[in-house]
Design an enzyme around this catalytic site. Structure first.
Site, PDB file in Angstrom:
ATOM      1  N   CYS A   1      -7.918  11.600   3.683  1.00 30.77           N
ATOM      2  CA  CYS A   1      -7.069  10.802   2.795  1.00 30.77           C
ATOM      3  C   CYS A   1      -6.176   9.855   3.584  1.00 30.77           C
ATOM      4  O   CYS A   1      -5.456  10.286   4.488  1.00 30.77           O
ATOM      5  CB  CYS A   1      -6.222  11.747   1.944  1.00 30.77           C
ATOM      6  SG  CYS A   1      -4.986  10.891   0.957  1.00 30.77           S
TER       7      CYS A   1
ATOM      8  N   CYS B   1      -8.761   6.252  -5.223  1.00 31.16           N
ATOM      9  CA  CYS B   1      -8.210   7.526  -4.736  1.00 31.16           C
ATOM     10  C   CYS B   1      -8.198   7.570  -3.215  1.00 31.16           C
ATOM     11  O   CYS B   1      -9.200   7.287  -2.582  1.00 31.16           O
ATOM     12  CB  CYS B   1      -9.080   8.701  -5.167  1.00 31.16           C
ATOM     13  SG  CYS B   1      -9.186   8.925  -6.908  1.00 31.16           S
TER      14      CYS B   1
ATOM     15  N   CYS C   1      -2.437   5.234 -12.747  1.00 28.27           N
ATOM     16  CA  CYS C   1      -2.370   6.225 -11.670  1.00 28.27           C
ATOM     17  C   CYS C   1      -1.070   5.986 -10.915  1.00 28.27           C
ATOM     18  O   CYS C   1      -0.814   4.863 -10.459  1.00 28.27           O
ATOM     19  CB  CYS C   1      -3.574   6.031 -10.743  1.00 28.27           C
ATOM     20  SG  CYS C   1      -3.508   7.059  -9.280  1.00 28.27           S
TER      21      CYS C   1
ATOM     22  N   CYS D   1      -4.241  15.919   4.425  1.00 29.29           N
ATOM     23  CA  CYS D   1      -5.686  16.071   4.234  1.00 29.29           C
ATOM     24  C   CYS D   1      -6.389  15.021   5.095  1.00 29.29           C
ATOM     25  O   CYS D   1      -6.020  13.843   5.068  1.00 29.29           O
ATOM     26  CB  CYS D   1      -6.057  15.871   2.766  1.00 29.29           C
ATOM     27  SG  CYS D   1      -5.155  16.993   1.696  1.00 29.29           S
TER      28      CYS D   1
ATOM     29  N   GLU E   1       2.640   2.855  -4.487  1.00 28.01           N
ATOM     30  CA  GLU E   1       1.646   2.105  -5.232  1.00 28.01           C
ATOM     31  C   GLU E   1       1.274   2.804  -6.529  1.00 28.01           C
ATOM     32  O   GLU E   1       1.341   4.019  -6.624  1.00 28.01           O
ATOM     33  CB  GLU E   1       0.405   1.927  -4.361  1.00 28.01           C
ATOM     34  CG  GLU E   1       0.653   0.938  -3.253  1.00 28.01           C
ATOM     35  CD  GLU E   1      -0.120   1.262  -2.012  1.00 28.01           C
ATOM     36  OE1 GLU E   1      -0.944   0.425  -1.638  1.00 28.01           O
ATOM     37  OE2 GLU E   1       0.082   2.326  -1.429  1.00 28.01           O
TER      38      GLU E   1
ATOM     39  N   CYS F   1       2.819  11.330   2.138  1.00 29.19           N
ATOM     40  CA  CYS F   1       2.520  12.723   1.761  1.00 29.19           C
ATOM     41  C   CYS F   1       2.530  13.574   3.022  1.00 29.19           C
ATOM     42  O   CYS F   1       2.075  13.135   4.078  1.00 29.19           O
ATOM     43  CB  CYS F   1       1.140  12.793   1.094  1.00 29.19           C
ATOM     44  SG  CYS F   1       0.718  14.458   0.511  1.00 29.19           S
TER      45      CYS F   1
END
Ligand code: SAH
Ligand code: SF4
Length: 409
Positions: A173, A390, A159, A170, A146, A166
């Protein structure tokens, strides 16, 4: 059968003369998107063309954003015709667009399998110890990533993602929930900038900001990210100013050190998100590998340019890292550093067991930092209503089926 393969730095080029015309294009079509000027020059020389044709292709691809070589009219017709058979420019498919009420557009890009062989080193990745950290070579898997286009007064910010998913894990997230699907190639990273710019070209503002803050940890996909960054920052490439390109990292210390050695590089932002090791270990397991002492030391040593400052991002998690005591610890952590700035990011909710900090808490936190001389800003994420903010860029599975997203318009 005679060996028809000619190995070179682009992989294996099959001898054109020995292959039937029907198969020529399939066997040797070279992906041009993501190639540097030097690589395009070498490619043209390998085709028996003058090297300057490579520079012309480079300019057309990135500066003029022409994705169809047939449109590059300053190339001779015979070369254009040959390129249309022997080269390709693969732009990702826009699977979906979600328009936010605040004007931002979230893109879901489908990345095909028809990429070049992606080489990456697993040594840096979490869990690499298990696989011995060997160099792995794989054909790209299909993936979705995205990007978000955010217009505002006088500028647009894009962005983009550097990996599909990933590996860093974290806990606050949503991207972490995907795990690492795969690294993106330089071309796939660039396309996330080029496509939205092309789509909005009629109403583009003079300044374009790019943030590497979508899915993925950019410093764990170092080479492709830097190859894309060099093209973005080249005045003959996408022509983005280094002041307007920011790479955000969870704190991969060897990557930060390596980035500091690069001649052409973006600005650096560090996702701090905690005020001591105990807290950071619990939120970001990568802290066990690169604890705050090592991270802060790499920040201290980082060679800032005269105009540059280091940005620290701090996601505000209610009751976890948002106390006045945390703010004072952040001040102490940053005290040895020269030019710093802090962005407080109110946590964007997802199906995770955290809660947002109250507006009062955020303001108190900001005041403590500002009063002690640390420039601090609160960054409300754009595109929350389409889960484009985010940490929210994770809500579509690889096959494109939605998990649970508030229905986009
Ligand atoms: N992997 C890189 C860049 C992508 S994440 C990094 O971690 O820095 C970009 C930013 O989004 C990081 O600062 C991260 O801490 C923040 N973030 C992650 N999840 C978030 C969430 N749910 N709400 C607000 N910010 C979040
Ligand atoms: Fe990865 Fe960044 Fe999300 Fe951490 S915050 S899981 S590093 S994308």
């Amino acid at each position: 059968m005679a060996d028809r393969r000619i190995p070179n730095k682009f992989g294996v080029i099959y001898s054109i003369a020995s292959v039937t015309p029907l198969w020529r294009g399939c066997l040797i079509a070279m992906e041009l998107l993501g190639k540097s000027k030097e690589e395009l020059r070498e490619f043209c020389v390998a085709l028996g063309e003058p090297a300057f044709r490579g520079a012309q292709i480079y300019h057309a691809l990135y500066s003029e954003r022409k994705s169809d070589v047939a449109q590059v009219t300053n190339l001779p017709a015979a070369l254009r015709e040959r390129l249309s058979r022997e080269a390709r420019v693969t732009l990702p498919e826009v699977k979906q667009r979600f328009a936010s009420t605040d004007g931002s557009v979230r893109y879901l890009f489908g990345l095909g399998v028809a990429g070049e062989r992606a080489e990456f080193n697993t040594a840096d990745m979490e869990g690499a110890e298990k696989s011995g950290g060997e160099k792995t070579s794989r054909w790209p898997k299909p993936a979705s990533v995205e990007a978000v286009f955010m217009p505002s007064e006088g500028r647009q910010t894009i962005c983009i993602s550097t990996q599909a998913g990933c590996a860093v894990d974290c806990h606050f997230c949503l991207t972490a929930q995907l795990g690492l699907i795969r690294n993106l190639t330089a071309g796939e990273i660039l396309a996330q900038v080029m496509l939205p710019l092309e789509e909005h070209k009629a109403q583009l503002a003079p300044q374009t900001n790019i943030v590497l803050m979508g899915q993925g940890e950019p410093l764990l996909n170092f080479e492709p990210v830097m190859a894309a960054v060099r093209i973005m920052l080249d005045s003959e490439g996408l022509g983005i100013s280094p002041r307007h390109l920011t790479l955000s990292t969870s704190g991969i210390v060897p990557g930060i050190e390596r980035l500091g050695q690069e001649r052409v590089r973006p600005k650096l932002a560090i996702s701090l998100n905690a005020s001591n090791d105990e807290q950071r270990d619990a939120l970001m397991p990568i802290n066990k590998k690169y604890p705050l002492s090592a991270l802060m030391n790499s920040c201290k040593e980082y060679p800032l340019r005269t105009w540059e400052h280091l940005t620290f991002e701090y996601v505000m998690l209610g009751g976890i890292n948002d106390a006045a005591e945390d703010a004072r610890r952040v001040v102490r952590l940053l005290a040895p550093l020269k030019r710093v700035k802090v962005n407080l990011i109110p946590w964007n909710p997802g199906e995770l067991s955290y809660r947002e900090s109250s507006a009062e808490r955020i303001e108190e936190f900001r005041r403590i930092l500002v009063d002690r001389g640390v420039p601090t800003f609160v960054r409300y994420s754009r595109g929350r209503d389409v889960m484009a903010a985010c940490g929210q860029l994770a809500l579509l599975q690889i096959d494109g089926s939605p998990l649970s997203v508030a229905s986009p318009q």
